[in-house]
Design a protein around this motif. Structure first.
Motif, PDB file in Angstrom:
ATOM      1  N   ARG A 191       0.636  -1.285   0.147  1.00 15.99           N
ATOM      2  CA  ARG A 191       0.175   0.109  -0.150  1.00 15.99           C
ATOM      3  C   ARG A 191       0.917   1.206  -0.095  1.00 15.99           C
ATOM      4  N   GLY A 192       0.716   2.214  -0.714  1.00 18.49           N
ATOM      5  CA  GLY A 192       1.170   3.324  -0.884  1.00 18.49           C
ATOM      6  C   GLY A 192       1.950   3.685  -2.124  1.00 18.49           C
ATOM      7  N   GLY A 193       2.486   2.827  -2.711  1.00 18.32           N
ATOM      8  CA  GLY A 193       2.686   2.939  -4.039  1.00 18.32           C
ATOM      9  C   GLY A 193       4.139   3.476  -4.375  1.00 18.32           C
ATOM     10  N   ASP A 194       5.141   3.470  -3.421  1.00 16.46           N
ATOM     11  CA  ASP A 194       6.188   4.179  -3.636  1.00 16.46           C
ATOM     12  C   ASP A 194       7.245   3.423  -4.184  1.00 16.46           C
ATOM     13  N   LEU A 195       8.236   3.727  -4.763  1.00 17.88           N
ATOM     14  CA  LEU A 195       9.135   3.057  -5.853  1.00 17.88           C
ATOM     15  C   LEU A 195       9.476   1.728  -5.450  1.00 17.88           C
ATOM     16  N   ARG A 196       9.725   1.599  -3.923  1.00 17.54           N
ATOM     17  CA  ARG A 196      10.538   0.294  -3.563  1.00 17.54           C
ATOM     18  C   ARG A 196       9.460  -0.779  -3.080  1.00 17.54           C
ATOM     19  N   ALA A 197       8.008  -0.280  -3.068  1.00 12.49           N
ATOM     20  CA  ALA A 197       6.998  -1.014  -2.303  1.00 12.49           C
ATOM     21  C   ALA A 197       7.115  -2.638  -2.834  1.00 12.49           C
ATOM     22  N   GLY A 198       7.108  -2.946  -3.889  1.00 13.28           N
ATOM     23  CA  GLY A 198       7.094  -4.274  -4.131  1.00 13.28           C
ATOM     24  C   GLY A 198       8.554  -4.927  -3.942  1.00 13.28           C
ATOM     25  N   GLU A 199       9.649  -4.356  -3.913  1.00 12.42           N
ATOM     26  CA  GLU A 199      11.017  -4.903  -3.566  1.00 12.42           C
ATOM     27  C   GLU A 199      10.985  -4.963  -1.968  1.00 12.42           C
ATOM     28  N   ARG A 200      10.561  -4.160  -1.322  1.00 11.48           N
ATOM     29  CA  ARG A 200      10.475  -4.204   0.224  1.00 11.48           C
ATOM     30  C   ARG A 200       9.738  -5.337   0.574  1.00 11.48           C
ATOM     31  N   THR A 201       8.615  -5.478   0.001  1.00 14.54           N
ATOM     32  CA  THR A 201       7.408  -6.553   0.461  1.00 14.54           C
ATOM     33  C   THR A 201       8.272  -7.808   0.061  1.00 14.54           C
ATOM     34  N   PHE A 202       8.659  -7.993  -0.948  1.00 15.20           N
ATOM     35  CA  PHE A 202       9.311  -9.308  -1.367  1.00 15.20           C
ATOM     36  C   PHE A 202      10.597  -9.539  -0.404  1.00 15.20           C
ATOM     37  N   GLN A 203      11.138  -8.612   0.023  1.00  6.56           N
ATOM     38  CA  GLN A 203      12.352  -8.902   0.753  1.00  6.56           C
ATOM     39  C   GLN A 203      11.870  -9.153   2.250  1.00  6.56           C
ATOM     40  N   LEU A 204      11.032  -8.426   2.511  1.00  6.38           N
ATOM     41  CA  LEU A 204      10.551  -8.623   3.920  1.00  6.38           C
ATOM     42  C   LEU A 204       9.805  -9.934   4.378  1.00  6.38           C
ATOM     43  N   LEU A 205       9.041 -10.266   3.400  1.00  2.69           N
ATOM     44  CA  LEU A 205       8.309 -11.729   3.585  1.00  2.69           C
ATOM     45  C   LEU A 205       9.038 -12.923   3.243  1.00  2.69           C
ATOM     46  N   ALA A 206       9.898 -12.671   2.139  1.00  2.00           N
ATOM     47  CA  ALA A 206      10.890 -13.701   2.113  1.00  2.00           C
ATOM     48  C   ALA A 206      11.699 -14.078   3.448  1.00  2.00           C
ATOM     49  N   GLN A 207      12.154 -13.164   4.101  1.00  2.00           N
ATOM     50  CA  GLN A 207      12.994 -13.151   5.054  1.00  2.00           C
ATOM     51  C   GLN A 207      11.984 -13.936   6.210  1.00  2.00           C
ATOM     52  N   ALA A 208      10.838 -13.160   6.394  1.00  3.07           N
ATOM     53  CA  ALA A 208       9.918 -13.747   7.219  1.00  3.07           C
ATOM     54  C   ALA A 208       9.920 -15.221   7.107  1.00  3.07           C
ATOM     55  N   SER A 209       9.518 -15.885   6.020  1.00  5.53           N
ATOM     56  CA  SER A 209       8.970 -17.019   5.613  1.00  5.53           C
ATOM     57  C   SER A 209      10.292 -17.854   5.894  1.00  5.53           C
ATOM     58  N   GLY A 210      11.428 -17.487   5.680  1.00 11.77           N
ATOM     59  CA  GLY A 210      12.585 -18.163   5.863  1.00 11.77           C
ATOM     60  C   GLY A 210      12.916 -18.514   7.173  1.00 11.77           C
ATOM     61  N   ARG A 211      12.380 -17.989   8.373  1.00 16.87           N
ATOM     62  CA  ARG A 211      12.429 -18.313   9.470  1.00 16.87           C
ATOM     63  C   ARG A 211      11.960 -19.814   9.928  1.00 16.87           C
ATOM     64  N   ALA A 212      11.154 -20.624   8.946  1.00 15.88           N
ATOM     65  CA  ALA A 212      10.443 -21.678   9.210  1.00 15.88           C
ATOM     66  C   ALA A 212      11.477 -22.884   8.755  1.00 15.88           C
ATOM     67  N   GLY A 213      11.588 -24.121   9.505  1.00 15.72           N
ATOM     68  CA  GLY A 213      12.069 -25.263   8.809  1.00 15.72           C
ATOM     69  C   GLY A 213      13.555 -25.041   8.721  1.00 15.72           C
ATOM     70  N   ARG A 214      14.362 -24.441   9.455  1.00 14.37           N
ATOM     71  CA  ARG A 214      15.759 -24.163   9.378  1.00 14.37           C
ATOM     72  C   ARG A 214      16.646 -25.407  10.102  1.00 14.37           C
TER      73      ARG A 214
END
Length: 720
Positions: free
Chosen positions: A558-581
């Motif tokens: 939400r908000g539509g700034d330049l890095r919105a898609g990039e930032r969302t992908f990074q943050l959710l990929a990092q969060a998802s990566g906490r599982a099954g280590r």
């Protein structure tokens, strides 16, 4: 002939001031001095020395050479470079470089020692105390405990002169490091990457690398090999490890201690001021050989810096957006270049700028494509909230609740991720529609149930939650809209009353020790469900965590700034990566109202390369970073009419330059902050344009009047 000393002052002044060097003072570049500045005396640093006269008027002399460790020339040149890059005055980054000197030294310890003088009356207790003191000075309480006597006995001996007080300043001590300690066995991919980093360190000079590895691939163990090589090759070498979060600092410190048998020096806002002073002096003297810290650690006075690690290099927390504005990742590369040392950027989801630089051959690109050991990347599933919405008044969908129940029954852990602090992000009145805002600010007040207060996360303003609407006076009309981590925790406790639930956010973990304790509790399996903001979304290794649920995957889009898609992908990929280590497989469930969005599909397919390619293509078509450059100009003032007049004048005097586009002036999304109206310009420039020169020339054409302030932000991350 008298020498002229150019003195840089840690103040918002445009340049260094010239002073005369008194005869016999023998100044050197980097020395700390006291100089007259108007009616007062100021501290400064010698930035240059030259022979010659001072011009038409005699120069004022330097008053005193201060007895503080000199600022190394590399640090001084970095300060000057950082100011030019950020189009700011050099006093701003210099103030950051001297921050440790403003902290008080540790208080001298009060020790007691035997004087050899006998007391007027000797007793068995007094004999024990004097004998214990004769073995070496001790604090009063320790001496009493060692002798097995009361505090009154000790006081009586002091009063009679048999014991004397000695004040002793604590030594600046840092843990000894065991550089011969072997690290863990690396897999072939890790070993190959580590060998390249070690080769870079041994080769000397400026070299840069991107360590690009999926979550759980063991990037920390790889760069620890480079740290060990740098420290072993030179007994005076120093290493800096930059981290975006204090919470993450604790996890990395533990890894360093396990590897080297000692703790690195810490540098961040939670370090007590006296220790901060010790770390500053330890870095300047070379005693602190490893520093692990937040972005401001980049400005410490390293005596012999040989390696910089920027961990989680993509993280937006490396961007400082108040005071002196800078991007620590970019300045880390610049400092490595100035110090002629190696720099390693590490991430599972590198920024597009870093990936572009690696693709252009500016950085060596080291990829770790698999997790270490038997663990595998978690399966990622999208929950379409339009098809399976949560019950009314709840925020967790039925599929996520079922997955949590199965995980709990197996004795495994769940992480619920929501990057929103507090209980609810908005409180409004059902009677009149009034949205609760901070005074003189457009920011909504966030409800915090733990404290019963409404808080502005932008300005820090807080107030008790009222029982009636301040606008219309309606009683009991205020309702909480949307979830924060506190509200999700409340729902989890009602769904799973037997589960052990905790919240990890800056509102529940106040300092480094609190973060260390919570992380250790989670790692030990003593928490069943952890509800967390991004504080727990990266860098942590929880062995029994097998399920990650993202409560609102669309939030960052939400908000539509330049890095919105990039930032969302990074943050959710990092969060998802906490599982099954570890050995147990992991799952990540993402609740979304837009499962067809390109970011969601890329996360589901775990296809980072496809996402990056599409994102790069869009940036290239628009000539946006990394294919172009951006800068923001934020103008603020208390008088809307004066502000409007000034920004129109500023727009009219913009330089004509090929390859530069100017957008604005426009109201900032947060148009009112602390009683000041805000306007923004956005400047887009081709990479061939000297953007800093353009901004400096433009600003010089229209000096802001009165209370109007102009802030320049090169490479903006926030568009508020």
């Amino acid at each position: 002939m008298t020498r002229i000393a150019s003195i840089l002052l840690p103040m918002p002044l445009p340049e260094a001031f010239d002073y005369a060097e008194p005869e016999g003072m023998e100044l050197a570049i980097g020395d700390h001095v006291a100089v007259p500045l108007g009616p007062r005396t100021a501290r400064g640093v010698v930035s240059a020395l030259r022979e010659g006269a001072g011009g038409n008027r005699p120069l004022k002399p330097v008053l005193e050479k201060l007895d503080d460790p000199a600022l190394p020339e590399g640090t001084l040149r970095f300060v000057e470079w950082a100011a030019r890059y950020s189009v700011d005055v050099p006093g701003q980054p210099l103030a950051m470089a001297l921050r440790g000197l403003r902290a008080p030294r540790p208080k001298p310890a009060r020790l007691l020692e035997a004087t050899g003088q006998a007391p007027g009356r000797m007793t068995p207790a007094r004999e024990k105390a004097i004998a214990a003191a004769a073995e070496g000075p001790l604090p009063p309480s320790d001496l009493a405990a060692k002798a097995g006597v009361s505090a009154g006995v000790i006081k009586g001996l002091v009063d009679e002169g048999a014991l004397a007080v000695r004040l002793e300043t604590p030594d600046i001590r840092f843990d000894d490091l065991d550089l011969a300690s072997p690290g863990p066995v690396l897999n072939p991919g890790q070993r190959a990457a580590a060998d390249v980093l070690v080769e870079m360190v041994h080769a000397g000079g400026f070299q840069s690398a991107l360590l690009d590895g999926v979550t759980g691939s063991g990037k920390t163990e790889v760069y620890l090999e480079a740290v060990a090589a740098a420290l072993a090759a030179d007994p005076t070498a120093q290493v800096l490890v930059l981290l975006p979060e204090i919470a993450l600092t604790q996890a990395v410190l533990t890894r360093f201690q396990a590897r080297f048998g000692g703790m690195p020096a810490e540098w961040h806002s939670a370090v007590p001021p006296p220790r901060r002073r010790q770390v500053w002096e330890g870095v300047a003297s070379g005693k602190a050989r490893i520093v692990v810290g937040a972005r401001s650690a980049l400005f410490l006075p390293y005596a012999n810096l040989k390696l910089i690690i920027v961990d989680e290099e993509h993280d937006g927390s490396f961007k400082q957006e108040e005071g002196f504005i800078y991007q620590a990742r970019d300045l880390a590369v610049a400092r490595a270049h100035l110090e002629k040392c190696a720099v390693v950027l590490a991430s599972a989801t590198p920024s597009l700028e870093t990936l572009w630089n690696a693709g252009q051959g500016r950085y060596r690109w080291l990829r770790l494509a698999a997790r270490h050991g038997a663990s595998q990347l978690p399966d990622v599933e999208l929950i379409d909230m339009r098809e399976t919405p949560p019950e009314t008044g709840r925020w967790l969908s039925p599929p996520l609740v079922r997955a949590m129940a199965e995980t709990f029954e197996r004795g495994e852990q769940t992480l619920l991720f929501l990057n929103r602090r507090g209980y609810a992000p908005l409180v409004l009145c059902r009677a009149c529609g009034e949205r609760m805002k901070a005074p003189d600010t457009d920011s909504w007040l966030v409800e915090h149930r733990y404290t019963g207060r409404l808080v502005c996360h932008l300005t820090g303003f807080s107030m008790p939650r009222p029982d009636k609407c301040p606008h219309c006076g309606a009683q009991d009309s205020l309702v909480s809209i949307g979830p924060g981590v506190e509200r999700v925790e409340e729902e989890v406790r009602s769904l799973f009353p037997q589960a052990r639930v905790a919240v990890f956010s800056s509102d529940t973990v106040f300092d480094a020790e609190g973060a260390r304790t919570l992380v250790a509790t989670m790692a030990a399996g003593e928490i069943d469900v952890l509800v967390a903001t991004q504080a727990a979304a990266k860098g942590h290794d929880f062995p029994n965590l097998t399920l990650v649920g993202v409560v609102d995957a669309d939030l960052g889009l939400r908000g539509g700034d330049l890095r919105a898609g990039e930032r969302t992908f990074q943050l959710l990929a990092q969060a998802s990566g906490r599982a099954g280590r570890r050995e147990r497989p992991g799952r990540a469930l993402l609740q979304t109202y837009a499962p067809e969005h390109a970011v969601m599909q890329a996360l589901k397919d775990q296809d980072r390369d496809a996402f990056v390619e599409a994102e790069m293509m869009g940036r290239e078509l628009a000539a946006l970073p990394p294919f172009g450059r951006l800068a923001a100009i934020i103008v603020s003032g208390p008088d809307p009419a004066a502000l409007e007049t000034y920004v129109r004048n500023l727009a009219s005097v913009a330089p004509n330059a090929e390859g530069v586009d100017i957008f604005g002036p426009a109201d900032a999304p947060l148009a009112l902050v602390r009683g000041r109206r805000r306007k923004r310009f956005l400047v887009r420039a081709d990479r061939t344009v000297d953007l800093q020169g353009f901004l400096a020339a433009w600003r010089a054409r229209a000096r802001p009047p009165g209370q109007i302030r102009v802030t320049l932000d090169v490479d903006p991350y926030s568009f508020l």
